[in-house]
Design a protein around this motif. Sequence first.
Motif, PDB file in Angstrom:
ATOM      1  N   THR A 128      -8.312   0.929  -4.885  1.00 27.83           N
ATOM      2  CA  THR A 128      -8.296  -0.152  -5.878  1.00 27.83           C
ATOM      3  C   THR A 128      -7.285  -1.220  -5.478  1.00 27.83           C
ATOM      4  N   ALA A 129      -6.142  -0.787  -5.016  1.00 32.82           N
ATOM      5  CA  ALA A 129      -5.114  -1.740  -4.594  1.00 32.82           C
ATOM      6  C   ALA A 129      -5.568  -2.540  -3.381  1.00 32.82           C
ATOM      7  N   LEU A 130      -6.199  -1.883  -2.420  1.00 35.33           N
ATOM      8  CA  LEU A 130      -6.668  -2.576  -1.217  1.00 35.33           C
ATOM      9  C   LEU A 130      -7.697  -3.640  -1.576  1.00 35.33           C
ATOM     10  N   ASN A 131      -8.610  -3.318  -2.473  1.00 33.37           N
ATOM     11  CA  ASN A 131      -9.600  -4.300  -2.911  1.00 33.37           C
ATOM     12  C   ASN A 131      -8.937  -5.486  -3.626  1.00 33.37           C
ATOM     13  N   ALA A 132      -7.895  -5.194  -4.400  1.00 30.18           N
ATOM     14  CA  ALA A 132      -7.226  -6.250  -5.171  1.00 30.18           C
ATOM     15  C   ALA A 132      -6.452  -7.212  -4.281  1.00 30.18           C
ATOM     16  N   LEU A 133      -6.077  -6.777  -3.085  1.00 25.10           N
ATOM     17  CA  LEU A 133      -5.358  -7.680  -2.175  1.00 25.10           C
ATOM     18  C   LEU A 133      -6.181  -8.925  -1.841  1.00 25.10           C
ATOM     19  N   GLY A 134      -7.492  -8.794  -1.910  1.00 23.27           N
ATOM     20  CA  GLY A 134      -8.355  -9.922  -1.588  1.00 23.27           C
ATOM     21  C   GLY A 134      -8.257 -11.060  -2.563  1.00 23.27           C
ATOM     22  N   SER A 135      -7.764 -10.809  -3.759  1.00 19.52           N
ATOM     23  CA  SER A 135      -7.708 -11.861  -4.773  1.00 19.52           C
ATOM     24  C   SER A 135      -6.285 -12.321  -5.074  1.00 19.52           C
ATOM     25  N   ILE A 136      -5.317 -11.938  -4.251  1.00 18.62           N
ATOM     26  CA  ILE A 136      -3.965 -12.459  -4.467  1.00 18.62           C
ATOM     27  C   ILE A 136      -3.908 -13.921  -4.018  1.00 18.62           C
ATOM     28  N   GLY A 137      -3.051 -14.689  -4.617  1.00 19.89           N
ATOM     29  CA  GLY A 137      -2.912 -16.093  -4.257  1.00 19.89           C
ATOM     30  C   GLY A 137      -1.459 -16.474  -4.080  1.00 19.89           C
ATOM     31  N   ALA A 138      -1.226 -17.624  -3.487  1.00 18.67           N
ATOM     32  CA  ALA A 138       0.134 -18.114  -3.287  1.00 18.67           C
ATOM     33  C   ALA A 138       0.722 -18.570  -4.622  1.00 18.67           C
ATOM     34  N   ILE A 139       2.049 -18.617  -4.679  1.00 20.42           N
ATOM     35  CA  ILE A 139       2.736 -19.043  -5.891  1.00 20.42           C
ATOM     36  C   ILE A 139       3.569 -20.289  -5.591  1.00 20.42           C
ATOM     37  N   GLU A 140       3.952 -20.989  -6.644  1.00 19.96           N
ATOM     38  CA  GLU A 140       4.677 -22.243  -6.504  1.00 19.96           C
ATOM     39  C   GLU A 140       5.948 -22.047  -5.683  1.00 19.96           C
ATOM     40  N   GLY A 141       6.146 -22.914  -4.705  1.00 16.73           N
ATOM     41  CA  GLY A 141       7.327 -22.846  -3.865  1.00 16.73           C
ATOM     42  C   GLY A 141       7.237 -21.853  -2.741  1.00 16.73           C
ATOM     43  N   ARG A 142       6.165 -21.058  -2.726  1.00 16.16           N
ATOM     44  CA  ARG A 142       6.010 -20.018  -1.708  1.00 16.16           C
ATOM     45  C   ARG A 142       4.590 -20.046  -1.148  1.00 16.16           C
ATOM     46  N   LEU A 165       0.831  -1.206   0.000  1.00 16.65           N
ATOM     47  CA  LEU A 165       0.000   0.000   0.000  1.00 16.65           C
ATOM     48  C   LEU A 165       0.867   1.258   0.000  1.00 16.65           C
ATOM     49  N   ALA A 166       1.962   1.231   0.758  1.00 19.00           N
ATOM     50  CA  ALA A 166       2.871   2.378   0.765  1.00 19.00           C
ATOM     51  C   ALA A 166       3.493   2.593  -0.604  1.00 19.00           C
ATOM     52  N   GLY A 167       3.860   1.485  -1.284  1.00 16.66           N
ATOM     53  CA  GLY A 167       4.438   1.589  -2.612  1.00 16.66           C
ATOM     54  C   GLY A 167       3.454   2.117  -3.636  1.00 16.66           C
ATOM     55  N   VAL A 168       2.231   1.625  -3.581  1.00 15.56           N
ATOM     56  CA  VAL A 168       1.180   2.099  -4.485  1.00 15.56           C
ATOM     57  C   VAL A 168       0.962   3.600  -4.304  1.00 15.56           C
ATOM     58  N   ASP A 169       0.909   4.030  -3.060  1.00 12.49           N
ATOM     59  CA  ASP A 169       0.705   5.451  -2.765  1.00 12.49           C
ATOM     60  C   ASP A 169       1.891   6.285  -3.245  1.00 12.49           C
ATOM     61  N   ALA A 170       3.108   5.764  -3.079  1.00 13.75           N
ATOM     62  CA  ALA A 170       4.312   6.520  -3.430  1.00 13.75           C
ATOM     63  C   ALA A 170       4.395   6.820  -4.917  1.00 13.75           C
ATOM     64  N   ILE A 171       3.850   5.947  -5.762  1.00 12.16           N
ATOM     65  CA  ILE A 171       3.928   6.180  -7.210  1.00 12.16           C
ATOM     66  C   ILE A 171       2.645   6.807  -7.759  1.00 12.16           C
ATOM     67  N   GLY A 172       1.731   7.172  -6.862  1.00 12.60           N
ATOM     68  CA  GLY A 172       0.536   7.894  -7.294  1.00 12.60           C
ATOM     69  C   GLY A 172      -0.587   7.032  -7.808  1.00 12.60           C
ATOM     70  N   ALA A 173      -0.539   5.728  -7.565  1.00 16.90           N
ATOM     71  CA  ALA A 173      -1.647   4.859  -7.970  1.00 16.90           C
ATOM     72  C   ALA A 173      -2.742   4.899  -6.901  1.00 16.90           C
ATOM     73  N   ASP A 174      -3.879   4.277  -7.208  1.00 18.05           N
ATOM     74  CA  ASP A 174      -5.051   4.403  -6.342  1.00 18.05           C
ATOM     75  C   ASP A 174      -5.008   3.380  -5.201  1.00 18.05           C
ATOM     76  N   ILE A 175      -5.088   3.875  -3.970  1.00 16.75           N
ATOM     77  CA  ILE A 175      -4.999   3.025  -2.782  1.00 16.75           C
ATOM     78  C   ILE A 175      -6.217   2.114  -2.649  1.00 16.75           C
TER      79      ILE A 175
END
Length: 465
Positions: free
Chosen positions: A310-324, A298-308
């Motif tokens: 929208t980013a916060l809502n998108a966090l709900g759909s992130i998923g794990a990746i192979e090996g992690r 969220l700090a990074g999104v804010d620092a480059i002027g993107a919308d907080i």
Amino acid sequence: MTIQPLWTADDIARATGARIAGDILAGGVSIDSRTIEPGDIFIALNGPGIVRDGHEFVAQAFARGASAAIVSRQVDDFSDDSRLLRVADTQKALEDMGKARRADSAAPIIGITGSVGKTGTKEALRHVLSFQGRTHASAASYNNLWGVPLSLARMPKDAEFGIFEIGMNHAGEIAPLSRQVRPHAAIITTVEPVHLEFFDSVENIADAKAEIFEGMDRGTAILNRDNPHYDRLAATVRRNPNLSIRSFGSHAQADVRLLEFSGDDQGSDIRVTMNGRVLSGHIGQAGRHIANNALAILAGVDAIGADIDTALNALGSIGAIEGRGLRHQIAWGNGEMTIIDESYNASPPSIRAALTVLASMKTTGRRIAVLGDMRELGPQSDALHAGLADAVADHVDLLFTCGTHMRALFDATPASKRAAHASNSAELAPTIRRALRANDIVMIKGSLGSAMGVVVKDLLKKAEG
């Protein structure tokens, strides 16, 4: 087949000074002949970190559809000079292409480093920013002397956001890579006792991570306010008057502050204060460590002027990746079993975090940890491995280990929790397979060099067969 050119012959000539005999349109850039896509340009690397001289694989690259190859010497098994671009040094040519693409880009750029959490944070940033524009990010963990310029060279001209992971295991490695990336915002996820084999102290590791700021003319440094090395990192940032600091964490003085956290094995809910607002959101991955990285995002999104928002809502759909943290639900015995694949890397803090997630998972079976050696910990290695015994005792029903240093953890763990130890993952895999039962949850983790992916693949293959 019509190729949307990522690079033209003129682009490459301007960037590298390569002598070009024919016309070229390259749809991608690759240094690995095995992964060439039709239309890619192949760069024949030969140097540090490269196992085999890329010039040996030029013919194979063309057989897979490469449009051209950048070489520094005669290629014996390929004679079509119109498709060979000759340079004095192919590594430098790759770096020159990366620098040229960075210079041409108008995209805001975020650089990410840290002892743990780099790749997960990078992938989550890629995900949340993709809702706001065309987003380019490093593939996999391409964060070293060839991975960073390759990632830059692959950035489309019309990218609207760029995210680049920068790694190291020695002092002096991050600074030149950061100068190539030239980030507008730089995130240090955390500083922990990782790579101690190559450093005298964790303070020296912090200084090496702080090299990321050397590539910044101006912009925002994003620092973990909860980390004990925050003040040391902040002091480095303040040497450049054109840099500002945005901090994240649970600390009362954090700019992006975690107010509340609740989670289960499916994800986390957070309340955060930033920019004078209180925000609530859901994260689609489990673990407090993931929530803390979300604050950095969220700090990074804010620092480059993107919308907080929208980013916060998108966090709900992130998923794990192979090996992690990727989970596999597989048939086993008369029921099912869950595998948590954490096989890509490991460090003391990341193993603790993974064990906490394992403990949070609901099951009628057993919670089982399969752990391989953590690498590059130096003289403290055995002590750091054994130091995880309390977390194992608190969170695990059974422990399987492999490797020289994991023996120290195995011996320090209560006898009732010890299942088996082996010298390596291949030797351990059949023992694990025989011991597992339906409804067990198995978390598999270790440094990449411990090859814990062998255990994951063995269990998946058994389930398929």
